[in-house]
Scaffold this motif. Structure first.
Motif, mmCIF file in Angstrom:
data_model
loop_
_atom_site.group_PDB
_atom_site.id
_atom_site.type_symbol
_atom_site.label_atom_id
_atom_site.label_comp_id
_atom_site.label_asym_id
_atom_site.label_seq_id
_atom_site.Cartn_x
_atom_site.Cartn_y
_atom_site.Cartn_z
ATOM 1 N N GLU A 2 0.815 -1.192 0.000
ATOM 2 C CA GLU A 2 0.000 0.000 0.000
ATOM 3 C C GLU A 2 0.863 1.263 0.000
ATOM 4 O O GLU A 2 1.944 1.288 0.572
ATOM 5 C CB GLU A 2 -0.864 -0.008 1.268
ATOM 6 C CG GLU A 2 -2.311 0.310 0.997
ATOM 7 C CD GLU A 2 -3.110 0.235 2.280
ATOM 8 O OE1 GLU A 2 -3.365 1.307 2.843
ATOM 9 O OE2 GLU A 2 -3.444 -0.885 2.689
ATOM 10 N N LYS A 3 0.358 2.298 -0.651
ATOM 11 C CA LYS A 3 1.053 3.577 -0.691
ATOM 12 C C LYS A 3 0.902 4.287 0.655
ATOM 13 O O LYS A 3 -0.155 4.251 1.274
ATOM 14 C CB LYS A 3 0.442 4.432 -1.796
ATOM 15 C CG LYS A 3 1.338 5.468 -2.347
ATOM 16 C CD LYS A 3 0.705 6.117 -3.555
ATOM 17 C CE LYS A 3 1.688 7.068 -4.149
ATOM 18 N NZ LYS A 3 1.153 7.793 -5.265
ATOM 19 N N ILE A 4 1.995 4.927 1.113
ATOM 20 C CA ILE A 4 1.969 5.630 2.398
ATOM 21 C C ILE A 4 1.185 6.924 2.244
ATOM 22 O O ILE A 4 1.464 7.732 1.365
ATOM 23 C CB ILE A 4 3.400 5.931 2.885
ATOM 24 C CG1 ILE A 4 4.178 4.641 3.079
ATOM 25 C CG2 ILE A 4 3.360 6.743 4.164
ATOM 26 C CD1 ILE A 4 5.635 4.865 3.425
ATOM 27 N N LYS A 5 0.181 7.120 3.147
ATOM 28 C CA LYS A 5 -0.644 8.323 3.072
ATOM 29 C C LYS A 5 -0.424 9.250 4.254
ATOM 30 O O LYS A 5 -0.724 10.428 4.180
ATOM 31 C CB LYS A 5 -2.118 7.929 2.981
ATOM 32 C CG LYS A 5 -2.449 7.194 1.707
ATOM 33 C CD LYS A 5 -3.884 6.786 1.641
ATOM 34 C CE LYS A 5 -4.112 6.004 0.351
ATOM 35 N NZ LYS A 5 -5.387 5.377 0.275
ATOM 36 N N ASP A 6 0.106 8.738 5.325
ATOM 37 C CA ASP A 6 0.331 9.529 6.526
ATOM 38 C C ASP A 6 1.580 10.401 6.328
ATOM 39 O O ASP A 6 2.647 9.910 5.980
ATOM 40 C CB ASP A 6 0.523 8.597 7.725
ATOM 41 C CG ASP A 6 0.582 9.359 9.042
ATOM 42 O OD1 ASP A 6 0.408 10.593 9.032
ATOM 43 O OD2 ASP A 6 0.805 8.704 10.075
ATOM 44 N N GLU A 7 1.430 11.705 6.536
ATOM 45 C CA GLU A 7 2.529 12.653 6.326
ATOM 46 C C GLU A 7 3.696 12.396 7.274
ATOM 47 O O GLU A 7 4.857 12.566 6.900
ATOM 48 C CB GLU A 7 2.032 14.097 6.500
ATOM 49 C CG GLU A 7 1.064 14.548 5.435
ATOM 50 C CD GLU A 7 1.707 14.617 4.064
ATOM 51 O OE1 GLU A 7 2.881 15.005 3.966
ATOM 52 O OE2 GLU A 7 1.018 14.264 3.088
ATOM 53 N N LYS A 10 5.696 9.578 5.842
ATOM 54 C CA LYS A 10 6.440 10.034 4.666
ATOM 55 C C LYS A 10 7.701 10.794 5.090
ATOM 56 O O LYS A 10 8.777 10.581 4.540
ATOM 57 C CB LYS A 10 5.570 10.939 3.787
ATOM 58 C CG LYS A 10 4.544 10.221 2.976
ATOM 59 C CD LYS A 10 3.779 11.209 2.108
ATOM 60 C CE LYS A 10 2.693 10.534 1.318
ATOM 61 N NZ LYS A 10 1.947 11.479 0.483
#
Length: 139
Positions: A2-7, A10
């Motif tokens: 899954e792509k990281i969405k939490d800033e 990141k």
């Protein structure tokens, strides 16, 4: 995956990449220094790590220019800055070209070649910074 969405994740990932880059760069520099000390300048520059190090530093410098222009206060005209940069670059290219002719084994052709290389190597970043400043000013 899954792509990281939490800033925060990141940012942590970018910090980890930065630390890995620093460790890798220190490792490359250590190997090059060891080659320089044990085998001399010729062997050090002949090592493929030398080319990797140069390419990495040039790419890092260009990427850093992009960030530094973003936070620069637009006080001066981009054309004026380019003119000043080119004036200094021409002076330094002529000076270094002249100084490289001093010595018995060097000729005027060597001086012209060295001065031309210095000029081209300085012109490319100058034009890139001019482009970034002009683009930043238009936005």
């Amino acid at each position: 995956m899954e792509k990281i969405k939490d800033e925060r994740l990141k940012l942590k990932n970018l910090e980890n990449i930065r630390i890995a880059f620093i460790i890798q760069t220190f490792g490359i520099v250590a190997i090059l220094v060891f080659d320089f000390v044990s085998k001399g300048m010729e062997e050090m520059t002949g090592n493929p790590l030398w080319i990797v190090f140069l390419i990495t530093m040039v790419a890092f410098s260009y990427l850093s220019m992009n960030i530094s222009i973003e936070y620069e206060k637009p006080r001066k005209s981009p054309k004026k800055s380019l003119g000043i940069w080119l004036s200094v670059l021409v002076f330094l290219s002529i000076l270094i070209g002249f100084l490289s002719t001093i010595g018995e084994q060097y000729t005027a052709a060597t001086g012209v070649m060295v001065g031309g290389i210095i000029f081209i190597c300085g012109l490319i970043p100058a034009l890139y910074i001019y482009y970034l400043r002009k683009k930043n000013r238009e936005e």
